[in-house]
Write an enzyme that holds these catalytic residues in place. Structure first.
Site, mmCIF file in Angstrom:
data_model
loop_
_atom_site.group_PDB
_atom_site.id
_atom_site.type_symbol
_atom_site.label_atom_id
_atom_site.label_comp_id
_atom_site.label_asym_id
_atom_site.label_seq_id
_atom_site.Cartn_x
_atom_site.Cartn_y
_atom_site.Cartn_z
ATOM 1 N N HIS A 236 6.527 1.786 -3.275
ATOM 2 C CA HIS A 236 5.143 1.521 -2.707
ATOM 3 C C HIS A 236 4.303 1.642 -3.626
ATOM 4 O O HIS A 236 3.574 2.757 -3.985
ATOM 5 C CB HIS A 236 5.011 2.237 -1.398
ATOM 6 N N HIS B 144 1.137 -0.750 -5.588
ATOM 7 C CA HIS B 144 0.320 -2.031 -6.042
ATOM 8 C C HIS B 144 0.218 -2.205 -7.201
ATOM 9 O O HIS B 144 -0.606 -1.302 -7.998
ATOM 10 C CB HIS B 144 -0.951 -1.952 -5.018
ATOM 11 N N HIS C 155 2.453 -3.063 5.625
ATOM 12 C CA HIS C 155 1.633 -1.802 5.705
ATOM 13 C C HIS C 155 1.436 -1.746 7.425
ATOM 14 O O HIS C 155 1.051 -2.846 7.904
ATOM 15 C CB HIS C 155 0.202 -2.012 4.913
ATOM 16 N N GLU D 70 -1.186 3.040 8.643
ATOM 17 C CA GLU D 70 -1.930 3.704 7.590
ATOM 18 C C GLU D 70 -3.263 4.094 8.369
ATOM 19 O O GLU D 70 -3.618 5.512 8.517
ATOM 20 C CB GLU D 70 -2.093 2.957 6.500
ATOM 21 N N ASP E 79 1.152 4.240 -4.313
ATOM 22 C CA ASP E 79 0.156 3.220 -3.578
ATOM 23 C C ASP E 79 -0.728 2.604 -4.624
ATOM 24 O O ASP E 79 -0.351 1.628 -5.087
ATOM 25 C CB ASP E 79 -0.537 3.980 -2.600
ATOM 26 N N ASP E 80 -2.002 3.365 -5.213
ATOM 27 C CA ASP E 80 -2.642 2.842 -6.424
ATOM 28 C C ASP E 80 -3.098 4.054 -7.461
ATOM 29 O O ASP E 80 -4.021 4.498 -6.892
ATOM 30 C CB ASP E 80 -4.082 2.350 -5.583
HETATM 31 N N1 ADE Z 1 -3.868 -2.803 -1.006
HETATM 32 C C1 ADE Z 1 -3.792 -1.728 -2.173
HETATM 33 N N2 ADE Z 1 -3.558 -0.643 -1.516
HETATM 34 C C2 ADE Z 1 -3.604 -0.739 -0.307
HETATM 35 C C3 ADE Z 1 -3.268 0.170 0.758
HETATM 36 N N3 ADE Z 1 -3.139 1.439 0.745
HETATM 37 N N4 ADE Z 1 -3.447 0.065 1.996
HETATM 38 C C4 ADE Z 1 -3.621 -1.415 2.267
HETATM 39 N N5 ADE Z 1 -3.858 -2.429 1.287
HETATM 40 C C5 ADE Z 1 -3.703 -2.186 -0.020
HETATM 41 ZN ZN ZN Z 2 -0.137 0.261 -0.080
#
Ligand code: ADE
Ligand code: ZN
Length: 338
Positions: A18, A20, A198, A201, A279-280
């Site tokens: 996971h 992006h 997703h 969350e 994630d990011d």
């Molecule tokens: N796009 C990038 N990160 C995300 C996240 N944590 N939740 C939803 N969309 C995303």
């Molecule tokens: Zn994500």
């Protein structure tokens, strides 16, 4: 946590499921690409941009994340971003990674789909040659856009079917339930694509149910809110539906107040196949090993939890059974001697 346990989780073989790719764009690279492409940013410096990374929820992050991605214009830009992530992943002992990309973030700005996927994919090929790291792509539909937009994106993507293995669903969760994309996911399923979404969350446990029952996804991205529903928790454990959990993201986006409050231990104790992911990473303060270390420093997690998390990461990967078994053996060998 002992020093040994943090070393153990850093060095153990792992998969990341996971991440992006647009969320790996570091502020320094944003500035480099802005200069290369003649884009003027509304920030005076890297520090100024980094200061803007104070999020209150998912939407406040997404606004900055989509703005950051606007510097990506050429095939080389997508290559450079992906290569930078793969270098970090390799340094964190990631042997296999399944990378999300958001084509609509780019095609909506007039960047061609082939530019996006070719740049990303070329970096994956080079990283496999250089380090033996295996990497696949998962195309995410933006859930704040319509299902018709998702269908149009799928059509654009199909000539490049050999370059991605599955589809996912990301962006603003609340008010955009999985079932909004029921038909396009059904089509993707017919096409033999792997499916994730997703859910849970920021959104309620109900979205996890509909991701499973209406979209037929094979893994849930995040899913941490499942614990609010004991029936759902028991089902996820019984069916061994993997959750791709992203601890530092959950703190930055205020899903939990502090890392000490994170529920990964409860998820594991409930028998759920949880995994740890970044994630990011450029926005949330760290790559995958930073996520592992933050958890192991803050919660009473043990060597056995580390072993389970490493195994879960490969067990939940979209790999053929033989390759998967090979990675799981590497995990077992590592823990037998470490
Ligand atoms: N796009 C990038 N990160 C995300 C996240 N944590 N939740 C939803 N969309 C995303
Ligand atoms: Zn994500």
């Amino acid at each position: 946590m002992t020093e040994l346990l943090s070393d153990l989780v850093r060095s153990m073989p792992k998969a990341e499921l996971h991440m992006h790719i647009e969320g790996s764009l570091e502020p320094e690279l944003i500035f480099t690409l802005a200069e290369r492409n003649g884009v003027t940013l509304p920030y005076a410096s890297v520090e100024d941009l980094r200061r803007a990374y104070a999020f209150t929820d998912l939407q406040s992050f997404l606004d900055i994340y989509y703005a950051g991605a606007s510097v990506l214009q050429t095939e080389r830009d997508f290559y450079d971003m992906t290569w930078a992530y793969l270098e970090r992943a390799h340094a964190d002992n990631v042997l296999h990674t399944e990378i999300f990309f958001d084509p609509q973030t780019h095609t909506e700005r007039g960047i061609g789909f082939p530019v996006v996927i070719s740049g990303i994919h070329r970096a994956l090929t080079d990283a496999r040659k250089q380090w033996g790291i295996s990497a696949s792509l998962i195309l995410c539909f933006l859930r704040h856009l319509s299902e018709a937009d998702a269908f149009a994106t799928l059509e654009m993507a199909m000539p490049h079917r050999d370059k991605f293995i599955g589809v996912g669903l990301d962006s603003s969760e609340r008010g955009n339930p999985p079932e909004k994309f029921e038909r396009v996911f059904a089509r993707c399923r017919e096409l033999g694509l792997r499916l994730v979404a997703h859910a849970g969350e920021e959104g309620p446990p109900e979205y996890i149910y509909t991701a499973l029952d209406k979209l037929h996804v094979e893994r849930i991205d995040h899913g941490v809110r499942c614990l609010e529903d004991p029936v759902l928790t028991a089902r996820l454990a019984r069916e061994q539906v993997a959750l791709t959990v992203c601890p530092l993201s959950n703190i930055k986006l205020r899903v939990f107040d502090r890392i000490h409050d994170h529920n990964i231990l409860e998820l594991l104790d409930a028998g759920i196949a949880a995994t740890v992911n970044s994630d990011d990473p450029a926005y949330f303060g760290g790559y995958v090993n930073d996520n592992y270390v933050a958890l192991f420093e803050s919660l009473p997690l043990t060597r056995d939890h580390a072993y389970r998390l490493a195994r879960n990461s490969f067990a939940a990967a979209f790999l053929d059974e033989e390759t998967k078994a090979g990675y799981l053996r590497q995990v077992d060998d590592y823990f037998a001697t470490a």
